[in-house]
Design an enzyme around this catalytic site. Sequence first.
Site, PDB file in Angstrom:
ATOM      1  N   LYS A 195       0.873  -1.197   0.000  1.00  0.00           N
ATOM      2  CA  LYS A 195       0.000   0.000   0.000  1.00  0.00           C
ATOM      3  C   LYS A 195       0.900   1.234   0.000  1.00  0.00           C
ATOM      4  CE  LYS A 195      -1.989   3.039   2.189  1.00  0.00           C
ATOM      5  NZ  LYS A 195      -1.899   4.490   1.841  1.00  0.00           N
ATOM      6  N   GLY A 247       6.518   4.504   8.498  1.00  0.00           N
ATOM      7  CA  GLY A 247       5.683   5.697   8.585  1.00  0.00           C
ATOM      8  C   GLY A 247       5.843   6.336   9.951  1.00  0.00           C
ATOM      9  N   ILE A 251       1.036   6.071  13.918  1.00  0.00           N
ATOM     10  CA  ILE A 251       0.341   4.962  13.229  1.00  0.00           C
ATOM     11  C   ILE A 251       1.040   3.642  13.557  1.00  0.00           C
ATOM     12  CG2 ILE A 251      -0.438   4.068  10.994  1.00  0.00           C
ATOM     13  CD1 ILE A 251      -1.804   6.660  11.544  1.00  0.00           C
ATOM     14  N   GLU A 269       9.254   0.699  10.949  1.00  0.00           N
ATOM     15  CA  GLU A 269      10.316   1.705  10.760  1.00  0.00           C
ATOM     16  C   GLU A 269       9.653   3.064  10.928  1.00  0.00           C
ATOM     17  OE1 GLU A 269      13.412   1.000  10.345  1.00  0.00           O
ATOM     18  OE2 GLU A 269      13.416  -1.073   9.647  1.00  0.00           O
ATOM     19  N   CYS A 303      13.422  10.315   7.455  1.00  0.00           N
ATOM     20  CA  CYS A 303      13.235   9.861   8.843  1.00  0.00           C
ATOM     21  C   CYS A 303      14.529   9.958   9.633  1.00  0.00           C
ATOM     22  CB  CYS A 303      12.727   8.439   8.855  1.00  0.00           C
ATOM     23  SG  CYS A 303      13.738   7.352   7.846  1.00  0.00           S
ATOM     24  N   GLU A 400       9.358  15.252  16.030  1.00  0.00           N
ATOM     25  CA  GLU A 400       9.770  15.171  14.629  1.00  0.00           C
ATOM     26  C   GLU A 400       8.983  16.188  13.804  1.00  0.00           C
ATOM     27  OE1 GLU A 400       8.561  11.753  12.258  1.00  0.00           O
ATOM     28  OE2 GLU A 400      10.625  11.547  11.604  1.00  0.00           O
TER      29      GLU A 400
HETATM   30  P1  NAP Z   1       2.024   7.948   8.115  1.00  0.00           P
HETATM   31  O1  NAP Z   1       0.984   8.984   8.155  1.00  0.00           O
HETATM   32  O2  NAP Z   1       2.213   7.076   9.298  1.00  0.00           O
HETATM   33  O3  NAP Z   1       1.699   7.055   6.842  1.00  0.00           O
HETATM   34  C1  NAP Z   1       2.495   5.988   6.430  1.00  0.00           C
HETATM   35  C2  NAP Z   1       1.666   5.034   5.600  1.00  0.00           C
HETATM   36  O4  NAP Z   1       0.657   4.442   6.429  1.00  0.00           O
HETATM   37  C3  NAP Z   1       0.910   5.712   4.458  1.00  0.00           C
HETATM   38  O5  NAP Z   1       0.833   4.816   3.371  1.00  0.00           O
HETATM   39  C4  NAP Z   1      -0.454   5.931   5.083  1.00  0.00           C
HETATM   40  O6  NAP Z   1      -1.481   6.101   4.151  1.00  0.00           O
HETATM   41  C5  NAP Z   1      -0.623   4.664   5.881  1.00  0.00           C
HETATM   42  N1  NAP Z   1      -1.594   4.738   6.966  1.00  0.00           N
HETATM   43  C6  NAP Z   1      -2.191   5.848   7.500  1.00  0.00           C
HETATM   44  N2  NAP Z   1      -3.025   5.482   8.499  1.00  0.00           N
HETATM   45  C7  NAP Z   1      -2.951   4.135   8.598  1.00  0.00           C
HETATM   46  C8  NAP Z   1      -3.571   3.173   9.452  1.00  0.00           C
HETATM   47  N3  NAP Z   1      -4.416   3.520  10.408  1.00  0.00           N
HETATM   48  N4  NAP Z   1      -3.262   1.859   9.286  1.00  0.00           N
HETATM   49  C9  NAP Z   1      -2.391   1.484   8.329  1.00  0.00           C
HETATM   50  N5  NAP Z   1      -1.769   2.348   7.492  1.00  0.00           N
HETATM   51  C10 NAP Z   1      -2.047   3.653   7.625  1.00  0.00           C
HETATM   52  O7  NAP Z   1       3.445   8.545   7.808  1.00  0.00           O
HETATM   53  P2  NAP Z   1       3.791   9.567   6.648  1.00  0.00           P
HETATM   54  O8  NAP Z   1       3.376  10.915   7.108  1.00  0.00           O
HETATM   55  O9  NAP Z   1       3.303   9.065   5.337  1.00  0.00           O
HETATM   56  O10 NAP Z   1       5.384   9.449   6.596  1.00  0.00           O
HETATM   57  C11 NAP Z   1       6.214  10.203   7.397  1.00  0.00           C
HETATM   58  C12 NAP Z   1       6.676   9.383   8.596  1.00  0.00           C
HETATM   59  O11 NAP Z   1       7.355   8.211   8.161  1.00  0.00           O
HETATM   60  C13 NAP Z   1       7.682  10.141   9.421  1.00  0.00           C
HETATM   61  O12 NAP Z   1       7.361   9.999  10.785  1.00  0.00           O
HETATM   62  C14 NAP Z   1       8.998   9.446   9.125  1.00  0.00           C
HETATM   63  O13 NAP Z   1       9.954   9.541  10.123  1.00  0.00           O
HETATM   64  C15 NAP Z   1       8.568   8.049   8.874  1.00  0.00           C
HETATM   65  N6  NAP Z   1       9.539   7.314   8.077  1.00  0.00           N
HETATM   66  C16 NAP Z   1      10.315   6.374   8.707  1.00  0.00           C
HETATM   67  C17 NAP Z   1      11.284   5.675   7.990  1.00  0.00           C
HETATM   68  C18 NAP Z   1      12.145   4.658   8.674  1.00  0.00           C
HETATM   69  O14 NAP Z   1      12.751   3.863   7.983  1.00  0.00           O
HETATM   70  N7  NAP Z   1      12.224   4.652   9.983  1.00  0.00           N
HETATM   71  C19 NAP Z   1      11.439   5.910   6.630  1.00  0.00           C
HETATM   72  C20 NAP Z   1      10.634   6.869   6.016  1.00  0.00           C
HETATM   73  C21 NAP Z   1       9.680   7.572   6.757  1.00  0.00           C
HETATM   74  P3  NAP Z   1      -1.818   7.597   3.653  1.00  0.00           P
HETATM   75  O15 NAP Z   1      -0.669   8.048   2.849  1.00  0.00           O
HETATM   76  O16 NAP Z   1      -3.029   7.456   2.863  1.00  0.00           O
HETATM   77  O17 NAP Z   1      -2.021   8.423   4.910  1.00  0.00           O
END
Ligand code: NAP
Length: 490
Positions: A195, A247, A251, A269, A303, A400
């Site tokens: 997804k 993400g 979440i 992650e 991230c 963050e």
């Molecule tokens: P996010 O809001 O948590 O979303 C991540 C993914 O999860 C998206 O595909 C999102 O869909 C989906 N999602 C949203 N709500 C969900 C739920 N209840 N159940 C399952 N999936 C759900 O994060 P983001 O804003 O896209 O990304 C930024 C974050 O990712 C930052 O905190 C960053 O640090 C982290 N990140 C971590 C790493 C690592 O390797 N540690 C790498 C990259 C990014 P939608 O797009 O439709 O909301």
Amino acid sequence: MTTTNDPSLNFSTDWKYAPAPESSDHVQLKSRYDLFIDGEFTAPAQGAYFDTCNPATETNLAEVGDGSEDDVNRAVQSARKAYDRVWSRLSGRERGKYLFRIARMIQERARELAVIESMDGGKPIRESRTVDIPLAAAHFFYYAGWADKLQYAFPGREVRPLGVAGQIIPWNFPLLMAAWKIAPALATGNTVVLKPAETTPLTALKLAEIVQEADLPPGVVNIVTGAGATGAALVANPSCSKIAFTGSTEIGKRIQKSLAGTGRTYTLELGGKAANIIFEDAALDQAVEGVVNGIFFNQGHVCCAGSRLLVQESVASIVIRKLKHRLETLVVGDPLDKNTDIGAINSRAQLDKIESYIDRGRKDGLNLFQSECPVPQKGYWCRPTLFIDVAQSHPLVQEEIFGPVLTIQTFRTVEEAVEKANNTPYGLSGGVWTDKGSKIFKVTSRLRAGVVWANTYNKFDPSSPFGGYKESGVGREGGLHGLAPYVSLT
Ligand code: NAP
Ligand code: MG
């Protein structure tokens, strides 16, 4: 012309590069993309679509399928069938051949993929062309190499795949995150349902085209676009033996709770708040460049971004002076221009979040510095921003922001640097800048962070594991370590 006693600052910032736009003529985007299930592009069951836009122009690029629970369930069923009947029975050597083929096809289409990545997500073409796409191909090559050598990865153990992996990825490195997830899963004999993030689905859909052209058996890779609810449906499906999520921590915690006690495995992650630590004996110009690279390139949408600078008090004023000077030369603007350092913020919502943190800093009377560079009228933009001398407990240091915002604090001793670096809920990454090898070992061994770079920053390689401590996640991706979450060992 700026004149100071420091010769490295005696250059004018009052000039511009000529535009160097990357052409997008070769990019072929359809006006509508369906879901990729069972080897075919199929319309979403409820007929719903949503737009994905270019954050630099606020124009729509295409509409993509909004996957419902029914669609997710259909994709998981298809993945299960492909797992039982084909993929888990295939030899590692044969699986490896498919992965090699995908890697080669990503390389062949690298230019198109890089341009789409920049158009859909807002990141500078320089970055998508030199980092995202080559690394995505490298991950497929790397795990292709492991597919027939699993007995050497886990000597003396019997290695079995888990089944169907449900994989959910964010918007900051769309194709690269897809590669991080899909390549190790397939190499170990699992099938997947992926997804992508709502704002950046296009390169994952291009990857679906590649998977189709590479003749992968139907159902081995399924790509279901949609919003958070689509991801939640994937997590809820009991036929997914494993969930791999990248993400936000918020979440991630929700997913962890929902999987507790189900016996299904997961890797998470999550977020980060990394410290870059500059000691007085460091090569300061290199360190400043490393700090800039660590937080401002890719708009701070990383991230593991070095979003906190800890600088030894004795060199703080010169480092801050150099940083301010460097900020004035950063180019903010068109992601498709090869001179651009900082592209568009990924979405209106993300820009609002970053601006709310900047306003908070302003309201609290913090020492703020923002570059005066021009930004385009349309689109989502944020000038590179420094907050100097911020208290350790301030939200700008603890939370963050995920944007081009750097906080600066000083320290006197190694102990103080380590204490401050470790004092956040996160533990994903960090950086140390010093001339002394012994200090590198002393400091890095005490940082509670999954990845620590020394005298460099944000360097990636498929053979290196990546992952966090504390609220930055559970498990590792990449390298030999990245195989383990996709197998059961007896
Ligand atoms: P996010 O809001 O948590 O979303 C991540 C993914 O999860 C998206 O595909 C999102 O869909 C989906 N999602 C949203 N709500 C969900 C739920 N209840 N159940 C399952 N999936 C759900 O994060 P983001 O804003 O896209 O990304 C930024 C974050 O990712 C930052 O905190 C960053 O640090 C982290 N990140 C971590 C790493 C690592 O390797 N540690 C790498 C990259 C990014 P939608 O797009 O439709 O909301
Ligand atoms: Mg988009």
